[in-house]
Design an enzyme around this catalytic site. Structure first.
Site, mmCIF file in Angstrom:
data_model
loop_
_atom_site.group_PDB
_atom_site.id
_atom_site.type_symbol
_atom_site.label_atom_id
_atom_site.label_comp_id
_atom_site.label_asym_id
_atom_site.label_seq_id
_atom_site.Cartn_x
_atom_site.Cartn_y
_atom_site.Cartn_z
ATOM 1 N N HIS A 147 91.546 -5.436 -93.276
ATOM 2 C CA HIS A 147 91.132 -6.314 -92.601
ATOM 3 C C HIS A 147 92.999 -5.955 -91.703
ATOM 4 O O HIS A 147 92.482 -7.408 -90.677
ATOM 5 C CB HIS A 147 90.514 -7.916 -93.133
ATOM 6 C CG HIS A 147 89.722 -7.886 -91.597
ATOM 7 N ND1 HIS A 147 90.463 -8.864 -91.159
ATOM 8 C CD2 HIS A 147 88.338 -8.087 -92.118
ATOM 9 C CE1 HIS A 147 89.094 -8.661 -90.521
ATOM 10 N NE2 HIS A 147 87.810 -8.565 -90.891
ATOM 11 N N HIS A 161 78.614 -12.674 -92.151
ATOM 12 C CA HIS A 161 79.823 -12.586 -93.297
ATOM 13 C C HIS A 161 79.663 -13.284 -94.975
ATOM 14 O O HIS A 161 79.581 -13.913 -94.368
ATOM 15 C CB HIS A 161 81.575 -13.469 -92.684
ATOM 16 C CG HIS A 161 81.637 -12.988 -90.998
ATOM 17 N ND1 HIS A 161 81.031 -13.374 -90.498
ATOM 18 C CD2 HIS A 161 82.196 -12.209 -91.370
ATOM 19 C CE1 HIS A 161 81.194 -12.800 -89.305
ATOM 20 N NE2 HIS A 161 82.521 -11.929 -89.534
ATOM 21 N N HIS A 215 84.878 -1.192 -93.861
ATOM 22 C CA HIS A 215 85.349 -2.408 -93.220
ATOM 23 C C HIS A 215 87.086 -2.702 -93.533
ATOM 24 O O HIS A 215 87.831 -3.655 -93.235
ATOM 25 C CB HIS A 215 84.374 -4.035 -93.534
ATOM 26 C CG HIS A 215 84.861 -5.083 -92.123
ATOM 27 N ND1 HIS A 215 85.214 -4.411 -91.058
ATOM 28 C CD2 HIS A 215 85.623 -6.231 -92.124
ATOM 29 C CE1 HIS A 215 84.762 -6.042 -90.145
ATOM 30 N NE2 HIS A 215 85.662 -6.871 -91.200
ATOM 31 N N ASP A 258 80.014 -8.621 -92.832
ATOM 32 C CA ASP A 258 81.729 -8.035 -93.092
ATOM 33 C C ASP A 258 82.105 -9.041 -94.129
ATOM 34 O O ASP A 258 82.026 -10.376 -94.748
ATOM 35 C CB ASP A 258 81.778 -8.108 -91.409
ATOM 36 C CG ASP A 258 81.092 -7.401 -91.242
ATOM 37 O OD1 ASP A 258 80.571 -6.178 -91.237
ATOM 38 O OD2 ASP A 258 82.143 -7.718 -89.491
ATOM 39 N N ASP A 259 83.201 -8.666 -94.698
ATOM 40 C CA ASP A 259 84.120 -8.962 -95.302
ATOM 41 C C ASP A 259 84.482 -9.122 -96.948
ATOM 42 O O ASP A 259 85.301 -9.593 -97.148
ATOM 43 C CB ASP A 259 84.508 -10.926 -94.612
ATOM 44 C CG ASP A 259 84.825 -10.651 -92.927
ATOM 45 O OD1 ASP A 259 85.292 -9.102 -92.485
ATOM 46 O OD2 ASP A 259 85.424 -11.029 -93.078
HETATM 47 ZN ZN ZN Z 1 85.459 -8.728 -91.341
#
Ligand code: ZN
Length: 349
Positions: A128, A228, A124, A73-74
Site C-alpha cells: 500500500h 474497503h 492493489h 480494496d485493502d
Molecule cells: Zn487502499
C-alpha cells in the site's frame, strides 16, 4: 460472551488496518517477508479453473443489462471479507477484490472462496505504498510481487491494478496494467468502526442508510463502486447496498465482466473510472466537463506544466468549460477563473 466476541472482532479488524497502513512508509527491505511462501494448499474447483485463463470469469452480459461492479480494496481479511462474500452469495452477486500483497498470506482460504464464487481478484500493490513517490525499482516490486503471489496461488495473474490512495499521476505507463479507479465513492473508511468510537447503534444505522441511499440513487449502469473489505461497517453497508441495487434491477458483476459487456477493451497504462473508454488527453474536445478527482481540490495553473504557478484551486465536482487542450492538459474556464488543468481530472458532462 457476545460482547466479548464483538470486542475481539473489533480488535482484530483494527490490527488488520494497522498492518496495512503501518507499512506505508517503509521500504520493502524494512518489512519482513511474510512466511508461508513455500506453496499454498489451495484447491480451485475445476469448473472455475477451466472457465477462464485469468482471475476473471468470462462475461455473460451485454450493455443492455443494468450492470454495476462493486470493488473492495485493502483486504483480504478473513472476518470481514468472509462476511461480504456471504452477502454476495445470498444475493447471487459477485464483486472484484483489489488485494494487498501482504494480506494474501494467511487469507488464502478466503481468496479461494472468492474465486470459486466467480469473484475477480485485482492487484492493489504489495504494501500500500504511494506509487507516485516510489523509485521505479520499488514500484516494480509493488506491482510484481502480488502478481507473482496470486499466480502461484491460483495459477493465473491478475489483469487489473488499483493504485493505493488513488494516486497514479505520471506512473500509469510504469505500472503496465489497466488502472481501475471508480465512479462512486462510498467513503466507507470515514465511517469505519473505530475502537474509540462513541457512536450509538442508531447513529451507525443512520450512516449506513444515508450512504446506501446515496449510492443507490447515483448508480447508473457501467458504474464502479469503491469500498474497503477490512471494516465491519463496510460489511453491513455492503448488505444494504447489494440489496438496494438488486431491488433496482442491477446485476452485480466483476470489473472484467462489466467492461466486456460494454465492449471496452482494457489497455495497460490507461486509467478507467467506469465502463467507458476514457477520452485521450491529447484530443480532449471542447465543451462542458466536471472535475472528478480523488483529491478534494485540483490546481488550475498558468501554463500546461506542473512547474507553472497555481492560479486557483477548484473543488472536486466543479463544472468547467474546456477551451482547448494539449497533451495531458486542458485550458478551462469556470466561475473562479481560467487556466490549465491536468486533463485526467476532467470527465465529460
Ligand atoms: Zn487502499
Amino acid at each position: 460472551m457476545k460482547r466479548r466476541s464483538v470486542t475481539i472482532a473489533l480488535i482484530a479488524v483494527f490490527a488488520a488496518v494497522l498492518t496495512i497502513f503501518s507499512s506505508c512508509g517503509k521500504t520493502p527491505s524494512e518489512t519482513p517477508e511474510p512466511s508461508g511462501q513455500g506453496g499454498y494448499d489451495i484447491e480451485i474447483t475445476s469448473e472455475t479453473k477451466t472457465s477462464s485463463d485469468t482471475l476473471a470469469s468470462t462475461s455473460k452480459y451485454s450493455s443492455e443489462d443494468k450492470l454495476i461492479a462493486l470493488t473492495f480494496d485493502d483486504g483480504p481479511y478473513a472476518l470481514t471479507t468472509g462476511k461480504i462474500l456471504d452477502i454476495l452469495e445470498e444475493n447471487n452477486s459477485v464483486a472484484t477484490f483489489f488485494v494487498v500483497g501482504y494480506n494474501i498470506d494467511g487469507n488464502a482460504e478466503t481468496l479461494k472462496r472468492a474465486i470459486n464464487m466467480g469473484c475477480e481478484i485485482g492487484n492493489h500493490s504489495n504494501s500500500h505504498k504511494n506509487l507516485t513517490k516510489c523509485s521505479y525499482d520499488v514500484l516494480r516490486e509493488q506491482v510484481d510481487i502480488p502478481n507473482e503471489k496470486l499466480a502461484k496461488l491460483t495459477g493465473s495473474s491478475p489483469k487489473l491494478f488499483r493504485v493505493p490512495g488513488g494516486a497514479y499521476k505520471e506512473v500509469e505507463t510504469d505500472i503496465g496494467m489497466p488502472i481501475i479507479q471508480w465512479s462512486i465513492d462510498t467513503e466507507d473508511w470515514k465511517f469505519k468502526d473505530a475502537t474509540n468510537s462513541d457512536r450509538t447503534a442508531e447513529e451507525r444505522e443512520a450512516d449506513i442508510k444515508a450512504i446506501s441511499d446515496r449510492v443507490i440513487a447515483e448508480a447508473k449502469s457501467g458504474d464502479i463502486i469503491l469500498m474497503h473489505d477490512i471494516y465491519n461497517f463496510t460489511a453491513d453497508l455492503t448488505d444494504a447496498i447489494v440489496k438496494g441495487l438488486v431491488e433496482q434491477g442491477f446485476k452485480l458483476v466483476t470489473v472484467t465482466e462489466l467492461f466486456d459487456a460494454f465492449g471496452v477493451e482494457l489497455e495497460n497504462g490507461i486509467v478507467y473510472r467506469r465502463a467507458e473508454k476514457p477520452a485521450p488527453a491529447s484530443t480532449l474536445a471542447g465543451g462542458s466537463y466536471i472535475v472528478k478527482s480523488t483529491y478534494d481540490t485540483v490546481n488550475i495553473r498558468t501554463e500546461p506544466s506542473l512547474d507553472s504557478a497555481i492560479v486557483t484551486e477548484i473543488p472536486n465536482g466543479t463544472s468547467v468549460t474546456v477551451e482547448k487542450s494539449v497533451s495531458k492538459w486542458a485550458f478551462v474556464t469556470c466561475d473562479s477563473g481560467s487556466g490549465w488543468v491536468s486533463a485526467s481530472f476532467l470527465v465529460k458532462q
